[in-house]
Design an enzyme around this catalytic site. Structure first.
Site, PDB file in Angstrom:
ATOM      1  N   PRO A 191       0.548  -0.884   0.242  1.00 47.59           N
ATOM      2  CA  PRO A 191      -0.263  -0.044   0.190  1.00 47.59           C
ATOM      3  C   PRO A 191       0.780   1.475  -0.076  1.00 47.59           C
ATOM      4  O   PRO A 191       0.451   2.434  -0.440  1.00 47.59           O
ATOM      5  CB  PRO A 191      -0.739   0.038   1.537  1.00 47.59           C
ATOM      6  CG  PRO A 191      -1.269  -1.547   1.590  1.00 47.59           C
ATOM      7  CD  PRO A 191       0.477  -2.126   1.016  1.00 47.59           C
ATOM      8  N   CYS A 382     -19.549  26.761  28.868  1.00 46.67           N
ATOM      9  CA  CYS A 382     -20.394  27.402  27.495  1.00 46.67           C
ATOM     10  C   CYS A 382     -21.301  27.263  27.946  1.00 46.67           C
ATOM     11  O   CYS A 382     -22.036  27.463  29.307  1.00 46.67           O
ATOM     12  CB  CYS A 382     -19.866  28.017  26.980  1.00 46.67           C
ATOM     13  SG  CYS A 382     -19.985  28.722  25.545  1.00 46.67           S
ATOM     14  N   HIS A 508     -14.014  29.714  26.652  1.00 49.82           N
ATOM     15  CA  HIS A 508     -13.196  28.051  26.437  1.00 49.82           C
ATOM     16  C   HIS A 508     -12.024  28.379  27.028  1.00 49.82           C
ATOM     17  O   HIS A 508     -11.154  28.126  26.079  1.00 49.82           O
ATOM     18  CB  HIS A 508     -13.748  27.784  24.796  1.00 49.82           C
ATOM     19  CG  HIS A 508     -15.015  27.911  24.836  1.00 49.82           C
ATOM     20  ND1 HIS A 508     -15.810  26.316  24.821  1.00 49.82           N
ATOM     21  CD2 HIS A 508     -16.295  28.526  23.747  1.00 49.82           C
ATOM     22  CE1 HIS A 508     -16.916  26.283  24.252  1.00 49.82           C
ATOM     23  NE2 HIS A 508     -17.017  27.210  23.893  1.00 49.82           N
ATOM     24  N   GLU A 510     -10.617  25.509  28.331  1.00 51.27           N
ATOM     25  CA  GLU A 510      -9.603  24.294  26.956  1.00 51.27           C
ATOM     26  C   GLU A 510      -9.208  24.480  25.873  1.00 51.27           C
ATOM     27  O   GLU A 510      -8.319  24.270  25.334  1.00 51.27           O
ATOM     28  CB  GLU A 510     -10.988  23.316  26.654  1.00 51.27           C
ATOM     29  CG  GLU A 510     -11.623  23.859  25.748  1.00 51.27           C
ATOM     30  CD  GLU A 510     -12.917  24.335  25.907  1.00 51.27           C
ATOM     31  OE1 GLU A 510     -12.897  25.251  27.161  1.00 51.27           O
ATOM     32  OE2 GLU A 510     -13.630  24.069  25.004  1.00 51.27           O
TER      33      GLU A 510
HETATM   34  N1  GLN Z   1     -24.639  27.486  22.690  1.00 54.11           N
HETATM   35  C1  GLN Z   1     -25.101  28.216  23.460  1.00 54.11           C
HETATM   36  C2  GLN Z   1     -24.377  29.407  22.593  1.00 54.11           C
HETATM   37  O1  GLN Z   1     -24.705  29.792  21.909  1.00 54.11           O
HETATM   38  C3  GLN Z   1     -23.386  27.341  24.671  1.00 54.11           C
HETATM   39  C4  GLN Z   1     -22.734  27.717  22.845  1.00 54.11           C
HETATM   40  C5  GLN Z   1     -21.201  26.641  23.365  1.00 54.11           C
HETATM   41  O2  GLN Z   1     -21.308  26.101  24.560  1.00 54.11           O
HETATM   42  N2  GLN Z   1     -20.283  27.531  22.809  1.00 54.11           N
HETATM   43  O3  GLN Z   1     -24.267  30.286  24.107  1.00 54.11           O
END
Ligand code: GLN
Length: 549
Positions: A191, A382, A508, A510
């Site tokens: 391959p 979030c 976020h 993370e």
């Molecule tokens: N849905 C939610 C918003 O738009 C949270 C978005 C998310 O968790 N990234 O505010």
């Protein structure tokens, strides 16, 4: 002038091109070179922002607010650098630029074609990051597999660059698979031969072949691959399956992948790679002292890639705390008041994940309530933070139908509401509140202790926010809004000081966790989980002793 390394893939997808590219970049960086990585994706979406996580895994957001492929997350986690919009280019974006130019009349009556117009735009973008002398080496990962119709223009652009640039400024690393046939007890090179042949037919010749394999490659196999694929035997690199992706740079170091690149690119004078921090992290990761169990409550849990950055942040935070973080996926759709205690039994911490839409929402709210009432460390990201707000409104403030207008537009208590500037937006792609924004933290709050600062900046991706009309009511009942955007007053952090560890963030964290800079919130959350676990164990032992007495 920057040097360019292109990374292509053959035989099959999912071989880990992103990890190989990031590992090579790490080694070059550790030798003192200034490096960055970019990814060229063959699909026609302008970016992955509107793709369902089931389709494409997590959408990684950069500082400048680009919604990008999750491989950019690996690049940042390995290199501790920031990538940007320029680091992720799709076919859709290339065509969009070319078509806009055509509409503007820039092609002066000419027929617009894949070659040269599309390939010229691809080449322009491939070279773009090299413009202001910020980097010594730019790695470019070409998404897809050689032979795909979609990636042909990218491969053609690489061919042209190989031809146009000085020989010592550009090279190609091709990643393939060497399957092991158990019945024949043999590694098979065919391959790989075919995929290199296919690449060569398009005019691109690889300088290095990296072979993913479950079994070690002996010298005979390496020679055979070298001979049939027309590369030097030392340019056939073995990439054995590793126990963790963070081990791959060391495996590549052992195979001298970086040295072969330095030689080909005529880069001399760079010393041995400085990897002390990396190796220290790896030691802690591989030899943890204890274990904590974290429940990840989400709705895409069948697909690990959907929460890639969160899972990697746990790896970073676990290593620094010297614990193994075992993540248990809990599907929020199936959590009810009746089964919550059983579903969350044995956890040392609860993370309620980001997300969109109403599926699984009530289960998330029930899980938050359980964590709040039982003193279980809680971390909401979030949507997870928004759920904590709704839970508090319903069960502490007594606003029974409190909700987010994302899920219920007719609620009489919209504690989570669409942001004002979002209300006028009609287009879906790239229109959320995206990227880095500053946040001011209240003195002496949990967030203040965690970050050890009152001014931070984190990345965002959302349309809804905490409704500040309810601020007073929340704060007088025990939830503190401890982080706010200094300009808009938008709530970024919530916490409950009477709880051992209860925190939710609109952003976020993370997305900024790296091996060398783990995200403070994850580090503290794991520390809280560790303490909770110790308390749980000592409680278990003492009740056992009581029972024995
Ligand atoms: N849905 C939610 C918003 O738009 C949270 C978005 C998310 O968790 N990234 O505010």
């Amino acid at each position: 002038m920057a040097k360019f390394i292109f990374v292509t893939g053959g035989v099959t997808s999912s071989l880990g091109k992103g990890i190989i590219a990031a590992s090579l970049a790490k080694l070059l960086q550790a030798r003192g070179l200034r490096v960055t990585i970019q990814k060229f994706d063959p699909y026609i979406n302008v970016d992955p922002g509107t793709l369902n996580p089931y389709e494409h895994g997590e959408c990684f957001v950069t500082e400048d607010g680009a919604e990008t492929d999750l491989d950019l997350g690996h690049y940042e986690r390995f290199l501790s650098i920031y990538t940007s919009q320029a680091n992720n280019v799709t076919t859709g974006r290339i065509y969009q630029t070319v078509i806009n130019k055509e509409r503007a009349g820039d092609f002066l009556g000419k027929t617009v074609q894949v070659v040269p117009h599309i390939t010229d735009e691809i080449k322009r973008r491939m070279l773009l990051l090299g413009d202001d002398n910020k980097y010594d080496v730019i790695l470019t990962e070409i998404g897809g597999t050689v032979g795909d119709i979609e990636s042909l223009p990218f491969i053609e652009a690489v061919r042209q660059l190989q031809w146009e640039l000085p020989e010592e400024d550009v090279m190609v690393v091709h990643l393939t698979l060497i399957p092991y046939l158990k019945a024949a007890k043999e590694l098979k090179t065919k391959p790989t031969q075919h995929s290199v042949k296919m690449l060569s037919e398009t005019g691109v010749h690889p300088d290095i072949i990296v072979c993913r394999t479950e079994e070690p490659l002996n010298n005979d196999i390496k020679r055979k691959i070298a001979l049939f694929c027309n590369v030097k035997p030392e340019a056939v690199i073995e990439a054995m399956d590793a126990s963790t992706i963070y081990e791959v740079p060391l495996l590549m170091l052992r195979e001298k992948l970086d040295l072969i690149c330095l030689k080909k690119l005529n880069l001399s004078g760079y010393g041995e790679p400085q990897l002390d921090k990396w190796i220290g992290f790896l030691d802690k990761l591989k030899y943890p002292r204890s274990k904590v169990t974290i429940g990840l409550i989400g709705k895409y849990i069948e697909l690990q890639d959907a929460y890639k950055s969160i899972l990697e942040s746990f790896v970073h935070a676990g290593a620094i705390n010297e614990v193994k973080v075992q993540v248990v996926n809990v599907h929020s759709e199936f959590i009810t008041q009746e089964n919550v205690a059983e579903k969350l039994d044995g956890l040392d911490g609860l993370l309620v994940a980001p997300g969109f839409g109403h599926r699984g929402i009530e289960g998330k709210i029930v899980a938050v309530q359980y964590a709040r009432e039982k003193g279980l460390p809680f971390f909401g990201i979030c949507l997870g933070m928004q759920m904590a707000v709704i839970e508090f409104a319903r069960n502490i403030l007594g606003l029974k139908d409190a909700h987010s207008t994302e899920m219920d537009t007719s609620t009489s208590h919209a504690v989570i509401n669409m942001m004002e500037e979002q209300k006028k937006i009609r287009l879906m792609g790239g229109t959320m509140r995206l990227g880095a924004y500053p946040c001011e933290i209240k003195e002496n709050s949990l967030a203040h202790r965690i970050y050890n600062s009152t001014n931070i900046s984190e990345r965002h991706r959302h349309r809804y926010e905490f409704n500040n009309d309810y601020m007073e009511q929340f704060e007088s009942n025990g939830m503190v809004m401890s982080g706010k955007n200094p300009e808009s007053g938008l709530v970024e952090i919530i916490e409950i000081p009477s709880h051992p560890f209860f925190i939710g963030v609109q952003y976020h964290p993370e997305l900024k966790s790296t091996v060398e800079r783990p995200a403070p919130l994850f580090v503290s959350f794991i520390d809280a989980a560790k303490k909770y676990n110790e308390k749980r164990s000592s409680f278990k032992t003492s009740s056992l002793q009581d029972a024995l007495i």
